[in-house]
Write a protein that holds these residues in place. Structure first.
Motif, PDB file in Angstrom:
ATOM      1  N   VAL A 110       7.591 -12.964   1.018  1.00 43.84           N
ATOM      2  CA  VAL A 110       7.425 -11.688   0.326  1.00 43.84           C
ATOM      3  C   VAL A 110       6.564 -10.755   1.174  1.00 43.84           C
ATOM      4  O   VAL A 110       5.485 -11.128   1.623  1.00 43.84           O
TER       5      VAL A 110
ATOM      6  N   LEU B 230       5.144  -6.673   1.021  1.00 44.49           N
ATOM      7  CA  LEU B 230       5.000  -5.416   0.296  1.00 44.49           C
ATOM      8  C   LEU B 230       4.074  -4.520   1.107  1.00 44.49           C
ATOM      9  O   LEU B 230       2.930  -4.890   1.368  1.00 44.49           O
TER      10      LEU B 230
ATOM     11  N   ALA C 145       9.515  -3.079   0.039  1.00 43.27           N
ATOM     12  CA  ALA C 145       9.564  -4.504  -0.293  1.00 43.27           C
ATOM     13  C   ALA C 145      10.621  -5.220   0.546  1.00 43.27           C
ATOM     14  O   ALA C 145      11.683  -4.664   0.841  1.00 43.27           O
TER      15      ALA C 145
ATOM     16  N   PHE D 299      14.766  -7.769  -4.638  1.00 46.73           N
ATOM     17  CA  PHE D 299      13.914  -6.740  -5.248  1.00 46.73           C
ATOM     18  C   PHE D 299      14.350  -6.373  -6.662  1.00 46.73           C
ATOM     19  O   PHE D 299      13.522  -6.301  -7.579  1.00 46.73           O
TER      20      PHE D 299
ATOM     21  N   TYR E 242      13.215  -8.304  -9.997  1.00 45.44           N
ATOM     22  CA  TYR E 242      11.810  -8.461 -10.380  1.00 45.44           C
ATOM     23  C   TYR E 242      11.200  -7.181 -10.932  1.00 45.44           C
ATOM     24  O   TYR E 242      11.421  -6.096 -10.393  1.00 45.44           O
TER      25      TYR E 242
ATOM     26  N   MET F 149       8.003  -4.846 -11.241  1.00 48.84           N
ATOM     27  CA  MET F 149       6.968  -4.481 -10.272  1.00 48.84           C
ATOM     28  C   MET F 149       5.874  -3.688 -10.970  1.00 48.84           C
ATOM     29  O   MET F 149       6.122  -3.028 -11.982  1.00 48.84           O
TER      30      MET F 149
ATOM     31  N   ASN G 100      15.085  -0.834  -1.737  1.00 52.15           N
ATOM     32  CA  ASN G 100      13.978  -1.783  -1.998  1.00 52.15           C
ATOM     33  C   ASN G 100      12.604  -1.115  -1.916  1.00 52.15           C
ATOM     34  O   ASN G 100      11.688  -1.605  -1.237  1.00 52.15           O
TER      35      ASN G 100
ATOM     36  N   LYS H 196       4.555  -7.657  -6.979  1.00 49.28           N
ATOM     37  CA  LYS H 196       5.758  -8.323  -7.513  1.00 49.28           C
ATOM     38  C   LYS H 196       5.304  -9.177  -8.691  1.00 49.28           C
ATOM     39  O   LYS H 196       4.365  -9.966  -8.560  1.00 49.28           O
ATOM     40  N   CYS H 197       5.976  -9.033  -9.824  1.00 45.94           N
ATOM     41  CA  CYS H 197       5.527  -9.697 -11.046  1.00 45.94           C
ATOM     42  C   CYS H 197       6.539 -10.738 -11.505  1.00 45.94           C
ATOM     43  O   CYS H 197       7.744 -10.591 -11.256  1.00 45.94           O
TER      44      CYS H 197
ATOM     45  N   CYS I  81       1.331 -10.833 -12.525  1.00 46.05           N
ATOM     46  CA  CYS I  81       1.607 -10.506 -11.126  1.00 46.05           C
ATOM     47  C   CYS I  81       0.645 -11.297 -10.242  1.00 46.05           C
ATOM     48  O   CYS I  81      -0.491 -10.858 -10.010  1.00 46.05           O
TER      49      CYS I  81
ATOM     50  N   SER J  83       1.167 -12.106  -4.455  1.00 45.63           N
ATOM     51  CA  SER J  83       2.350 -11.248  -4.379  1.00 45.63           C
ATOM     52  C   SER J  83       1.975  -9.775  -4.462  1.00 45.63           C
ATOM     53  O   SER J  83       2.770  -8.958  -4.906  1.00 45.63           O
TER      54      SER J  83
END
Length: 124
Positions: free
Chosen positions: A2, A4, A24, A29, A32, A34, A77, A98-99, A109, A113
């Motif tokens: 991952v 970000l 991302a 993407f 998920y 966010m 993304n 990212k959750c 989250c 991430s």
């Protein structure tokens, strides 16, 4: 893996605007939810806003409601945060995250991430 990467922060005067972006990669993407999370110096994390995977459901903290807008572009993304009418108390490091699922908080989250963060400073 991952990844970000936030961008778009900086110094802005009270009442001004900024648009934060988060690029991302390394995961699907659109599958998920966010969030944007911020942390001011000497304070704990504060959840700011969340958006579901498709992008039709959003939630905001009371402190930013009606001033900030979270959005996403699943074709490239990228997650966004449009911040308007900025106040000095909005000064913080802003993280995209990212959750595991859509929630109005940051406990869903995992901190591993989150991105590396981008500084937003609101000052005259």
């Amino acid at each position: 893996e991952v990844q970000l990467v936030e961008s778009g922060g900086g110094l802005v005067q009270p009442g001004g605007s900024l648009r934060l972006s988060c690029a991302a990669s390394g995961f699907a993407f659109s599958n998920y939810a966010m969030s944007w999370i911020r942390q001011a110096p000497g304070k704990g994390p504060e959840w700011v806003a969340a958006i579901n995977g498709i992008g039709y459901r959003t939630e905001y903290s009371d402190s930013v409601k009606d001033r900030f807008t979270i959005s996403r572009n699943n074709d490239n993304n990228t997650l966004y945060l449009q911040a308007n009418n900025l106040k000095t108390e909005d000064t913080a490091m802003y993280y995209c995250a990212k959750c595991r699922f859509f929630c109005s908080g940051y406990n869903c989250c995992p901190q591993n991430s989150w991105g590396q963060g981008i500084q937003v400073t609101v000052s005259s």
